[in-house]
Design an enzyme around this catalytic site. Structure first.
Site, PDB file in Angstrom:
ATOM      1  N   LYS A 145     -12.030   1.566   4.838  1.00 58.71           N
ATOM      2  CA  LYS A 145     -10.988   2.591   4.751  1.00 58.71           C
ATOM      3  C   LYS A 145     -11.668   3.968   4.721  1.00 58.71           C
ATOM      4  CE  LYS A 145      -8.722   5.609   1.900  1.00 58.71           C
ATOM      5  NZ  LYS A 145      -9.296   6.573   0.927  1.00 58.71           N
ATOM      6  N   ILE A 158     -13.053  -3.982   7.859  1.00 60.88           N
ATOM      7  CA  ILE A 158     -12.007  -2.938   7.901  1.00 60.88           C
ATOM      8  C   ILE A 158     -12.241  -1.867   6.828  1.00 60.88           C
ATOM      9  CG2 ILE A 158     -10.142  -4.193   9.049  1.00 60.88           C
ATOM     10  CD1 ILE A 158      -9.168  -5.056   6.201  1.00 60.88           C
ATOM     11  N   ASN A 197     -18.104   5.362  10.666  1.00 59.38           N
ATOM     12  CA  ASN A 197     -17.852   3.921  10.621  1.00 59.38           C
ATOM     13  C   ASN A 197     -17.763   3.330  12.026  1.00 59.38           C
ATOM     14  OD1 ASN A 197     -17.799   4.262   7.868  1.00 59.38           O
ATOM     15  ND2 ASN A 197     -15.565   4.219   7.705  1.00 59.38           N
ATOM     16  N   TYR A 248       0.811  -1.231   0.000  1.00 56.36           N
ATOM     17  CA  TYR A 248       0.000   0.000   0.000  1.00 56.36           C
ATOM     18  C   TYR A 248       0.840   1.275   0.000  1.00 56.36           C
ATOM     19  CZ  TYR A 248      -3.811  -3.223   1.362  1.00 56.36           C
ATOM     20  OH  TYR A 248      -4.708  -4.246   1.436  1.00 56.36           O
TER      21      TYR A 248
HETATM   22  N1  LIG Z   1      -6.245  -8.327   1.540  1.00 56.77           N
HETATM   23  C1  LIG Z   1      -6.561  -7.772   0.388  1.00 56.77           C
HETATM   24  O1  LIG Z   1      -6.293  -8.317  -0.686  1.00 56.77           O
HETATM   25  C2  LIG Z   1      -7.307  -6.472   0.395  1.00 56.77           C
HETATM   26  C3  LIG Z   1      -7.883  -5.991  -0.791  1.00 56.77           C
HETATM   27  C4  LIG Z   1      -8.595  -4.790  -0.735  1.00 56.77           C
HETATM   28  C5  LIG Z   1      -8.704  -4.093   0.451  1.00 56.77           C
HETATM   29  N2  LIG Z   1      -8.096  -4.578   1.590  1.00 56.77           N
HETATM   30  C6  LIG Z   1      -8.177  -3.824   2.872  1.00 56.77           C
HETATM   31  O2  LIG Z   1      -9.532  -3.455   3.116  1.00 56.77           O
HETATM   32  C7  LIG Z   1      -9.603  -2.048   3.293  1.00 56.77           C
HETATM   33  C8  LIG Z   1     -10.949  -1.495   2.867  1.00 56.77           C
HETATM   34  O3  LIG Z   1     -11.242  -1.733   1.521  1.00 56.77           O
HETATM   35  P1  LIG Z   1     -11.117  -0.626   0.366  1.00 56.77           P
HETATM   36  O4  LIG Z   1     -10.101   0.365   0.722  1.00 56.77           O
HETATM   37  O5  LIG Z   1     -10.939  -1.424  -0.891  1.00 56.77           O
HETATM   38  O6  LIG Z   1     -12.504   0.082   0.246  1.00 56.77           O
HETATM   39  P2  LIG Z   1     -13.819   0.322   1.127  1.00 56.77           P
HETATM   40  O7  LIG Z   1     -13.465   0.377   2.562  1.00 56.77           O
HETATM   41  O8  LIG Z   1     -14.822  -0.652   0.660  1.00 56.77           O
HETATM   42  O9  LIG Z   1     -14.250   1.770   0.615  1.00 56.77           O
HETATM   43  C9  LIG Z   1     -13.443   2.879   0.844  1.00 56.77           C
HETATM   44  C10 LIG Z   1     -14.174   4.103   0.295  1.00 56.77           C
HETATM   45  O10 LIG Z   1     -15.333   4.344   1.103  1.00 56.77           O
HETATM   46  C11 LIG Z   1     -15.330   5.710   1.500  1.00 56.77           C
HETATM   47  N3  LIG Z   1     -15.913   5.804   2.843  1.00 56.77           N
HETATM   48  C12 LIG Z   1     -15.456   5.253   3.980  1.00 56.77           C
HETATM   49  N4  LIG Z   1     -16.266   5.532   5.009  1.00 56.77           N
HETATM   50  C13 LIG Z   1     -17.264   6.312   4.509  1.00 56.77           C
HETATM   51  C14 LIG Z   1     -18.407   6.925   5.082  1.00 56.77           C
HETATM   52  N5  LIG Z   1     -18.701   6.777   6.383  1.00 56.77           N
HETATM   53  N6  LIG Z   1     -19.221   7.658   4.264  1.00 56.77           N
HETATM   54  C15 LIG Z   1     -18.928   7.796   2.940  1.00 56.77           C
HETATM   55  N7  LIG Z   1     -17.865   7.232   2.339  1.00 56.77           N
HETATM   56  C16 LIG Z   1     -17.046   6.485   3.115  1.00 56.77           C
HETATM   57  C17 LIG Z   1     -13.884   6.126   1.513  1.00 56.77           C
HETATM   58  O11 LIG Z   1     -13.834   7.537   1.367  1.00 56.77           O
HETATM   59  P3  LIG Z   1     -12.721   8.474   2.053  1.00 56.77           P
HETATM   60  O12 LIG Z   1     -11.422   7.762   1.947  1.00 56.77           O
HETATM   61  O13 LIG Z   1     -12.825   9.732   1.266  1.00 56.77           O
HETATM   62  O14 LIG Z   1     -13.122   8.688   3.498  1.00 56.77           O
HETATM   63  C18 LIG Z   1     -13.337   5.361   0.319  1.00 56.77           C
HETATM   64  O15 LIG Z   1     -13.598   6.067  -0.880  1.00 56.77           O
HETATM   65  C19 LIG Z   1      -8.421  -1.538   2.456  1.00 56.77           C
HETATM   66  O16 LIG Z   1      -8.126  -0.190   2.714  1.00 56.77           O
HETATM   67  C20 LIG Z   1      -7.367  -2.527   2.859  1.00 56.77           C
HETATM   68  O17 LIG Z   1      -6.826  -2.216   4.124  1.00 56.77           O
HETATM   69  C21 LIG Z   1      -7.427  -5.758   1.585  1.00 56.77           C
END
Ligand SMILES: NC(=O)c1ccc[n+]([C@@H]2O[C@H](COP(=O)([O-])OP(=O)(O)OC[C@H]3O[C@@H](n4cnc5c(N)ncnc54)[C@H](OP(=O)(O)O)[C@@H]3O)[C@@H](O)[C@H]2O)c1
Length: 278
Positions: free
Chosen positions: A237, A235, A247, A52
C-alpha cells in the site's frame, strides 16, 4: 511490469499490485495520485475491501475512465458472507467503486457462515457477470481442504495471506498447497504493515547490499523476493505517488539465485506454524 497468470483464471495480472487499507486516512488527492501513478507504472492489480472505510470511494476516483486497465479485487466481511449477504455486499462495493464488475471477489477470512453458502453466492455473482472470479483470504491449509470439499469450491482463484520478510510461515504449507492446486497466492502487508527492517539491522544491511548492486532500494529487493515463485503476487500500500513509483520499479528487478539465498538466510522462515494474520 511483469505479469503472470492469476491462479485458475485466464488473466495475466501484475506481480506487484496496490493495497488500499488506510488509504482513506490521509490526503485524498495524494491517495488518488498514488493509485494513478501506480497504474501508469503497471501496478494494475488493486486490492480493497468493504472493511477499508472509504478506500473504495478513493479507488473510484482513481480508476475513473481507466476501469479496463485494472484487475480490481474487493472482499466481503465474514459477518456478511451468507448467501444473500454476500450478494448485497458485492452490490454495495460495486456502487462505491462506480463499476459494474469486480475481477475477483474474496471472503476476507473464514467466519460463521458455511463456506457452501458463500461459494454459492460467489458462483451466482459470477454467472451474472458481477464478478469475474472469486477467492479467499487468510485461509490455512485445513481451511483450503475444507473449501475443496464444498460444491464449486475448487473454483477458488486465489488465497490472500500475510507475507513479508519477517513472516514467512506460508512457505511451509500454504504456498506448496496453492501451487499444486492452481491457486494464486497474494501476499499482503509486504512491508510488515509499515514495519520494514531498518538499514542498520542485520537483515536491513543485507537488503541494502543487494539493492546497491542493482541501483535499487531495499524495499524493491524485498518486494522482488516476495514474488520469486510462480504462484506469488504482492500488494504494497502506498499513499504517496513517489512510493507507488518505487514499488512498481521492483517489478523489473532481477535477483540472482545467490542474492535470493542471501535474503533467505538473513530472514529465516522459522518452524512450521499455523497461519498468522493481521
Ligand atoms: N486480506 C487481509 O486480511 C489483509 C490484511 C492486511 C492488508 N491487506 C492488504 O494488503 C495491503 C498492504 O498491506 P498494509 O497496508 O498492511 O501494509 P504494507 O503495504 O506492508 O505497508 C504500507 C506502509 O508502507 C509505506 N510504503 C509503501 N511504499 C513505500 C516506499 N516505497 N517507501 C517507503 N514507504 C513505503 C506506506 O507509506 P505511505 O502510505 O505513506 O506511502 C505505508 O505506511 C493492504 O493495504 C491491503 O490491501 C489485506
Amino acid at each position: 511490469m511483469k505479469q503472470r497468470p492469476f491462479g485458475s483464471t485466464q488473466c495475466e495480472v501484475s506481480i506487484i499490485g496496490q493495497g488500499t487499507w488506510y488509504l482513506d486516512s490521509g490526503d485524498r488527492a495524494s491517495a488518488v495520485a498514488a493509485l494513478r501513478r501506480g497504474l501508469d507504472r503497471g501496478m494494475t492489480h488493486i486490492d480493497t475491501a468493504e472493511m477499508y472505510g472509504d478506500a473504495e470511494l478513493v479507488i473510484a476516483d482513481a480508476i475513473a475512465g481507466r476501469r479496463d486497465e485494472v484487475f480490481l479485487v474487493s472482499k466481503v466481511l465474514p459477518s456478511n458472507a451468507s448467501r444473500s449477504g454476500t450478494v448485497a455486499a458485492c452490490d454495495k462495493s460495486l456502487r462505491r467503486l462506480k463499476t459494474d464488475r469486480l475481477d475477483c471477489y474474496l471472503l476476507h477470512w473464514r467466519g460463521r457462515h458455511p463456506l457452501e453458502d458463500t461459494v454459492a453466492a460467489f458462483e451466482g455473482l459470477r454467472r451474472q457477470g458481477k464478478i469475474l472470479s472469486w477467492g479467499v483470504s487468510n485461509f490455512d491449509v485445513d481451511d483450503l481442504e475444507a473449501l475443496w470439499k464444498v460444491p464449486g469450491g475448487k473454483g477458488c482463484a486465489c488465497n490472500q495471506v500475510l507475507y513479508h520478510l519477517n513472516e514467512r510461515a506460508i512457505e511451509h504449507a500454504v504456498i506448496p498447497w496453492c501451487e499444486q492446486n492452481g491457486v494464486a497466492v497474494v501476499g499482503y502487508s509486504p512491508y510488515g504493515h509499515d514495519n520494514f527492517p531498518g538499514p542498520r539491522t542485520a537483515g536491513g544491511k543485507v537488503l541494502e547490499g543487494v539493492a546497491a548492486a542493482h541501483g535499487a532500494i531495499a524495499r524493491q529487493v524485498a518486494l522482488r523476493f516476495l514474488v520469486r515463485q510462480r504462484a506469488l503476487f504482492t500488494i504494497p500500500k502506498a499513499g504517496k505517488a513517489e512510493h507507488a513509483a518505487e514499488n512498481a520499479a521492483a517489478g523489473d528487478l532481477q535477483l540472482s539465485e545467490a542474492e535470493i539465498a542471501q535474503i533467505d538466510t538473513a530472514f529465516p522462515r522459522g518452524r512450521p506454524r499455523s497461519l498468522p494474520m493481521l
